[in-house]
Enzyme design. Structure first.
Site, PDB file in Angstrom:
ATOM      1  N   ALA A  49       0.787  -1.237   0.000  1.00  0.00           N
ATOM      2  CA  ALA A  49       0.000   0.000   0.000  1.00  0.00           C
ATOM      3  C   ALA A  49       0.819   1.288   0.000  1.00  0.00           C
ATOM      4  O   ALA A  49       0.250   2.369   0.042  1.00  0.00           O
ATOM      5  CB  ALA A  49      -0.894   0.001   1.242  1.00  0.00           C
ATOM      6  N   SER A  50       2.149   1.193  -0.033  1.00  0.00           N
ATOM      7  CA  SER A  50       2.927   2.394   0.283  1.00  0.00           C
ATOM      8  C   SER A  50       3.479   3.161  -0.912  1.00  0.00           C
ATOM      9  O   SER A  50       3.897   4.314  -0.759  1.00  0.00           O
ATOM     10  CB  SER A  50       4.082   2.001   1.210  1.00  0.00           C
ATOM     11  OG  SER A  50       4.812   0.931   0.640  1.00  0.00           O
ATOM     12  N   GLY A  52       3.548   3.441  -5.601  1.00  0.00           N
ATOM     13  CA  GLY A  52       3.045   2.996  -6.900  1.00  0.00           C
ATOM     14  C   GLY A  52       1.543   2.774  -6.950  1.00  0.00           C
ATOM     15  O   GLY A  52       0.749   3.566  -6.429  1.00  0.00           O
ATOM     16  N   GLU A  75       8.633  -1.423   4.478  1.00  0.00           N
ATOM     17  CA  GLU A  75       9.389  -0.184   4.339  1.00  0.00           C
ATOM     18  C   GLU A  75      10.318  -0.003   5.535  1.00  0.00           C
ATOM     19  O   GLU A  75      10.215  -0.714   6.532  1.00  0.00           O
ATOM     20  CB  GLU A  75       8.426   1.009   4.233  1.00  0.00           C
ATOM     21  CG  GLU A  75       7.427   0.910   3.079  1.00  0.00           C
ATOM     22  CD  GLU A  75       8.076   1.027   1.693  1.00  0.00           C
ATOM     23  OE1 GLU A  75       9.258   1.401   1.594  1.00  0.00           O
ATOM     24  OE2 GLU A  75       7.394   0.717   0.698  1.00  0.00           O
ATOM     25  N   ASP A 111       6.657  -8.401   6.377  1.00  0.00           N
ATOM     26  CA  ASP A 111       6.666  -9.237   5.182  1.00  0.00           C
ATOM     27  C   ASP A 111       5.285  -9.859   4.932  1.00  0.00           C
ATOM     28  O   ASP A 111       4.871 -10.775   5.638  1.00  0.00           O
ATOM     29  CB  ASP A 111       7.727 -10.332   5.375  1.00  0.00           C
ATOM     30  CG  ASP A 111       7.854 -11.199   4.145  1.00  0.00           C
ATOM     31  OD1 ASP A 111       7.169 -10.921   3.138  1.00  0.00           O
ATOM     32  OD2 ASP A 111       8.643 -12.163   4.194  1.00  0.00           O
ATOM     33  N   ALA A 140       4.903  -5.902  -5.126  1.00  0.00           N
ATOM     34  CA  ALA A 140       5.974  -6.105  -6.104  1.00  0.00           C
ATOM     35  C   ALA A 140       7.210  -6.358  -5.263  1.00  0.00           C
ATOM     36  O   ALA A 140       7.721  -5.445  -4.620  1.00  0.00           O
ATOM     37  CB  ALA A 140       6.153  -4.880  -6.982  1.00  0.00           C
ATOM     38  N   TYR A 234       9.074  -9.092 -20.925  1.00  0.00           N
ATOM     39  CA  TYR A 234       7.997  -9.057 -19.938  1.00  0.00           C
ATOM     40  C   TYR A 234       7.039 -10.254 -20.068  1.00  0.00           C
ATOM     41  O   TYR A 234       7.172 -11.232 -19.350  1.00  0.00           O
ATOM     42  CB  TYR A 234       7.227  -7.712 -19.978  1.00  0.00           C
ATOM     43  CG  TYR A 234       6.514  -7.504 -18.669  1.00  0.00           C
ATOM     44  CD1 TYR A 234       7.056  -6.703 -17.674  1.00  0.00           C
ATOM     45  CD2 TYR A 234       5.341  -8.198 -18.381  1.00  0.00           C
ATOM     46  CE1 TYR A 234       6.433  -6.572 -16.437  1.00  0.00           C
ATOM     47  CE2 TYR A 234       4.711  -8.077 -17.158  1.00  0.00           C
ATOM     48  CZ  TYR A 234       5.260  -7.257 -16.191  1.00  0.00           C
ATOM     49  OH  TYR A 234       4.659  -7.145 -14.965  1.00  0.00           O
ATOM     50  N   VAL A 273       6.562   4.288 -14.557  1.00  0.00           N
ATOM     51  CA  VAL A 273       7.785   4.299 -13.753  1.00  0.00           C
ATOM     52  C   VAL A 273       7.412   4.116 -12.283  1.00  0.00           C
ATOM     53  O   VAL A 273       6.737   4.961 -11.701  1.00  0.00           O
ATOM     54  CB  VAL A 273       8.530   5.645 -13.916  1.00  0.00           C
ATOM     55  CG1 VAL A 273       9.822   5.635 -13.123  1.00  0.00           C
ATOM     56  CG2 VAL A 273       8.776   5.950 -15.378  1.00  0.00           C
TER      57      VAL A 273
END
Ligand code: NAI
Length: 395
Positions: A49-50, A52, A75, A111, A140, A234, A273
Site C-alpha cells: 500500500a505504500s 506505486g 518499508e 513481510d 511487487a 515481460y 515508472v
C-alpha cells in the site's frame, strides 16, 4: 539535515519526507476532484500500500470511497542520517491526511508473505473493523520466504533464448544494447512463487478462515501485458510467467470462494515508472518513448489517474468492464494501435543523438525523482529536516 537524491542505477537511496508528503497530497487532491465511485467499499485491505499502484489504490479507497483502510507494506524507518524509504514517508503523509478527515487508516509494516503478518493484519481487522469488503493485492517484491523457510528470488529474464534489444543507459541517458539471458526452469518457478498468485490466494483463504472477509467482497491484483515489443522481457519472460499464474489464480479464487460471493479480478495496468518497473531492463526506454507519444496525444496517465479510472469508469466494485478473457484493461490507451505503431516507428530510429526527440527522457526522470519525493513543485529542498518521521499507527 538537507536531503538530496543519491541515485544508483535504478534506485534512489534517499527519500525526501516533505516531497513525499506533497506527492501524496497531490494524489489526494486528484482523487477528490475526479473520483466517481458508485457503491464503493467501506473497509479495504491494501497489500503493498505504500508506493506505486498500491498507494494510489489506498488513496482512492480512502478519499474516493471514504473507506477505512488497512495497509500492508515493507518499508524502512529513518536511522540516524539514513532517510526512511519513500513508502514510509508516503504512508505517514497518508495516515495524517486520513486522520484529518476522520478516516480510519492503520498500517502493518512487515513481510506480507509471512504467516505472522497475515495474523497481525487479521487481528487488527477483527478488532477494529470486523471484516473487510475489498482486498487489493499490489505487491511487487524481489523475494519471498516461504513458510518452510525456502527463499525464492524473482528474476527479470527472458525464456527460451537470450534476447537483445535497445536499452536506455540510466547513468548517462545514452542508448545502447542489452542482452537479457534466458532463465532456467528453476528461475521461472521461483519468479512465479514470488510474483504469481499463490500468496494472493493465501491471503483470501486466511481472511476467510478467520471470518474477516464479507460476503461479496471484491478482490483484485495488478498485472501487465504490454506490446509485442516487450514480450521477450515481460510477458514471455519470467515475470510474464508469474503474471499468467496470477491470472489463473483469479479464476481459482472465483471458483473456490464462489459460495461466499467473493469476486476476483485482474486489472491489467499501464506501464509506468515505479520502483518495481524501473528495475526491468529495456522497459525504461519503452516507457520513455511511450510517455512521449501518450503525452503528445493527451492520453498519458500516472498511477493515480489509472486507479481512479479503475474505481470509476471501469466499475471494479460494480458491473466491472472486462475484456473477452475477464480482464479489466487499464492498458487500453497504451495499447491503442496508433500509439503502438508510433512506438514501433520511433523504436526503429532511436539512438543516442535523437533520444530526446523520440522519447520523454525528462518525463521519465521526473517521475523517477518524484517517486522519492524529489523534484516536487513547492518543496524547499534547501531546508534542514529531521529525516525521522512517525507513522501514527506504527508504534
Ligand atoms: P511498487 O514497487 O511501487 O510497490 C510495491 C509495494 O509492495 C510497496 O508498497 C512495498 O512496500 C510492498 N512490498 C514489497 N515487498 C513486500 C513484502 N515482502 N511485504 C509487504 N509489502 C511488500 O510497485 P508497483 O509498480 O506499484 O507494482 C504493484 C503491482 O502492480 C505489481 O504486481 C506490478 O507487477 C503491477 N504492475 C505494475 C506496472 C508498472 O509499470 N509499474 C504495470 C502494471 C502492473
Amino acid at each position: 539535515m538537507k536531503i538530496s537524491p543519491k541515485v544508483r542505477d535504478f534506485l534512489c537511496l534517499t527519500a525526501h519526507p516533505e516531497g513525499c508528503r506533497k506527492n501524496v497530497e497531490n494524489q489526494i487532491t486528484y482523487v477528490k476532484k475526479h473520483s466517481e465511485v458508485k457503491n464503493g467499499p467501506k473497509k479495504v485491505l491494501v497489500i503493498g500500500a505504500s508506493t506505486g499502484y498500491g498507494l494510489a489504490s489506498r488513496i482512492n479507497a480512502a478519499f474516493g470511497c471514504k473507506a477505512a483502510t488497512v495497509g500492508v507494506m515493507f518499508e524502512r524507518q529513518a536511522a540516524g542520517k539514513r532517510t526512511a524509504t519513500a513508502g514510509w514517508y508516503n504512508t505517514a503523509a497518508f495516515e495524517h491526511a486520513a486522520a484529518n478527515e476522520d478516516l480510519y487508516a492503520k498500517t502493518v509494516n512487515g513481510d506480507a508473505f509471512s504467516r505472522e503478518v497475515k495474523e497481525k493484519v487479521i487481528d487488527l481487522i477483527k478488532k477494529d473493523l470486523g471484516k473487510v469488503d475489498a482486498v487489493i493485492y499490489s505487491l511487487a517484491a524481489p523475494r519471498r520466504t516461504a513458510e518452510d523457510g525456502t527463499v525464492y528470488q524473482s528474476v527479470l529474464k527472458t525464456t527460451g533464448e537470450d534476447f537483445t534489444n535497445k536499452n536506455l543507459n540510466l547513468k548517462d541517458n545514452t542508448i545502447g544494447e542489452k542482452t537479457i539471458e534466458a532463465a532456467t526452469e528453476e528461475e521461472v518457478e521461483a519468479t512465479v512463487k514470488v510474483m504469481g498468485g499463490e500468496d494472493w490466494k493465501a491471503w483470501i483463504r486466511a481472511l476467510t478462515d478467520a471470518d474477516a472477509i464479507e460476503e461479496d467482497t471484491v478482490t483484485f491484483a495488478y498485472s501487465y501485458i504490454g506490446p509485442e515489443l516487450t514480450y521477450p522481457i515481460y510477458f514471455e519472460g519470467t515475470i510474464g510467467a508469474a503474471k499468467k499464474h496470477l491470472h489463473k489464480t483469479a479464476g481459482e479464487i472465483n471458483e473456490e470462494f464462489k459460495e461466499r460471493g467473493i469476486r476476483a479480478y485482474i486489472s491489467v495496468n499501464k506501464g509506468l515508472v515505479t520502483q518495481a518497473s524501473s528495475a526491468i531492463p529495456i522497459v525504461p526506454l519503452y516507457m520513455a518513448v511511450l510517455y512521449s507519444i501518450m503525452k503528445e496525444r493527451g492520453l498519458h496517465e500516472g498511477c493515480i489517474e489509472q486507479i481512479t479510472r479503475l474505481f470509476g469508469e471501469k466499475a471494479v466494485f460494480g458491473q466491472a468492464e472486462t475484456d473477452g478473457q475477464g480482464l479489466i484493461r487499464l492498458d487500453d490507451w497504451e495499447l491503442k494501435p496508433e500509439v503502438q505503431a508510433e512506438v514501433e516507428r520511433r523504436w526503429e530510429k532511436i539512438n543516442t543523438k535523437n533520444v530526446k526527440e523520440y522519447a520523454d527522457i525528462e518525463g521519465y526522470w521526473e517521475d523517477f525523482y518524484q517517486m522519492f519525493g524529489f523534484d516536487m513543485d513547492g518543496v524547499d529542498y534547501e531546508k534542514d529536516l529531521d529525516p525521522s518521521v512517525n507513522i501514527p499507527s506504527i508504534p
